[in-house]
Every structure is written in structure tokens, then in C-alpha cells.
Design a protein around this motif. Structure first.
Motif, mmCIF file in Angstrom:
data_model
loop_
_atom_site.group_PDB
_atom_site.id
_atom_site.type_symbol
_atom_site.label_atom_id
_atom_site.label_comp_id
_atom_site.label_asym_id
_atom_site.label_seq_id
_atom_site.Cartn_x
_atom_site.Cartn_y
_atom_site.Cartn_z
ATOM 1 N N ALA A 61 146.724 -8.798 -19.415
ATOM 2 C CA ALA A 61 146.093 -9.965 -20.043
ATOM 3 C C ALA A 61 146.324 -9.990 -21.554
ATOM 4 N N ASN A 62 147.075 -9.013 -22.068
ATOM 5 C CA ASN A 62 147.374 -8.904 -23.498
ATOM 6 C C ASN A 62 146.113 -8.729 -24.347
ATOM 7 N N ILE A 63 145.139 -7.997 -23.802
ATOM 8 C CA ILE A 63 143.906 -7.707 -24.524
ATOM 9 C C ILE A 63 143.970 -6.323 -25.150
ATOM 10 N N ILE A 64 144.694 -5.420 -24.500
ATOM 11 C CA ILE A 64 144.944 -4.099 -25.074
ATOM 12 C C ILE A 64 146.440 -3.801 -25.016
ATOM 13 N N THR A 65 146.841 -2.840 -25.831
ATOM 14 C CA THR A 65 148.216 -2.344 -25.759
ATOM 15 C C THR A 65 148.157 -0.864 -25.413
ATOM 16 N N ARG A 66 149.205 -0.419 -24.789
ATOM 17 C CA ARG A 66 149.333 0.984 -24.374
ATOM 18 C C ARG A 66 150.531 1.551 -25.116
ATOM 19 N N ARG A 67 150.295 2.612 -25.860
ATOM 20 C CA ARG A 67 151.370 3.249 -26.624
ATOM 21 C C ARG A 67 151.572 4.665 -26.098
ATOM 22 N N VAL A 68 152.790 4.940 -25.680
ATOM 23 C CA VAL A 68 153.126 6.264 -25.148
ATOM 24 C C VAL A 68 153.896 7.027 -26.218
ATOM 25 N N PHE A 69 153.423 8.221 -26.541
ATOM 26 C CA PHE A 69 154.079 9.071 -27.523
ATOM 27 C C PHE A 69 155.021 10.024 -26.793
ATOM 28 N N PRO A 70 156.256 10.137 -27.258
ATOM 29 C CA PRO A 70 157.235 10.990 -26.568
ATOM 30 C C PRO A 70 157.027 12.476 -26.889
#
Length: 105
Positions: A61-70
Motif C-alpha cells: 500500500a506504499n505506507i511503509i518501506t522495507r530496506r534490506v542491508f547486505p
């Protein structure tokens, strides 16, 4: 985007953020970026499966973003988007109303 069967803006909002646990997840997100385990600790009783499902729904829903750190082990961080941040006045109004009327007492 929700189907046209939800023409009312209030109904659209409820369909987007009104799921079980969703409001409490967002309440925690207003305090800043969170990792999965932080959210799970703050939400007593939520299962990992439910939390994962709700986070995916909020991301879609574009309410949160998910950021994955390598890195190892994987480090994933969730944060509110601008769209998510704009929900804050709704939460503040609900808090004010709840405090004024002390519903659960």
C-alpha cells in the motif's frame, strides 16, 4: 489501489489500515525506523506470520518501506513513507478522543 467497491474515502482508509494489528504496527512505526524483532517485542501476542503479513500489506500500500542491508545475518529495517507519515494526525486525533472519553476504564 482498492477496487471501486469502496467509494467512500473513510471506507478506503479502513480497508487499508484497519486490519487486525495494523494500527498498532503503525503506532510503533511513528516512533521511527524499526526492525522486525523490535516490532514483535513491542506487540505482545502477535505471531511472526501475522506481523510479516501485515508488513507486506503495508508495503504494498506504499505506507511503509522495507530496506534490506547486505550483511550477514540479514538486517531489514522498516520505515514510514510520506503516505504513511500523513496518517499521524489520524492517530493523534484517536489518542485525544480515547484519552478524553477513557473508553476502556
Amino acid at each position: 489501489m482498492l477496487p471501486d467497491e469502496y467509494p467512500c474515502p473513510i471506507e478506503k482508509t479502513i480497508q487499508t489500515v484497519g486490519g487486525k494489528w495494523t494500527f498498532l504496527i503503525l503506532r510503533n512505526m511513528f516512533q521511527g525506523k524499526k526492525r522486525f524483532n523490535q516490532l514483535q517485542r513491542n506487540l505482545k501476542g502477535i505471531s511472526p506470520r501475522t506481523l510479516s503479513s501485515r508488513l507486506k500489506e503495508l508495503e504494498l500500500a506504499n505506507i511503509i518501506t522495507r530496506r534490506v542491508f547486505p550483511e550477514t545475518p540479514p538486517h531489514v529495517e522498516y520505515s514510514l513513507t510520506k503516505k504513511g507519515e500523513e496518517l499521524l494526525p489520524i492517530f493523534e486525533a484517536m489518542r485525544t478522543w480515547g484519552n478524553t472519553w477513557e473508553i476502556m476504564k
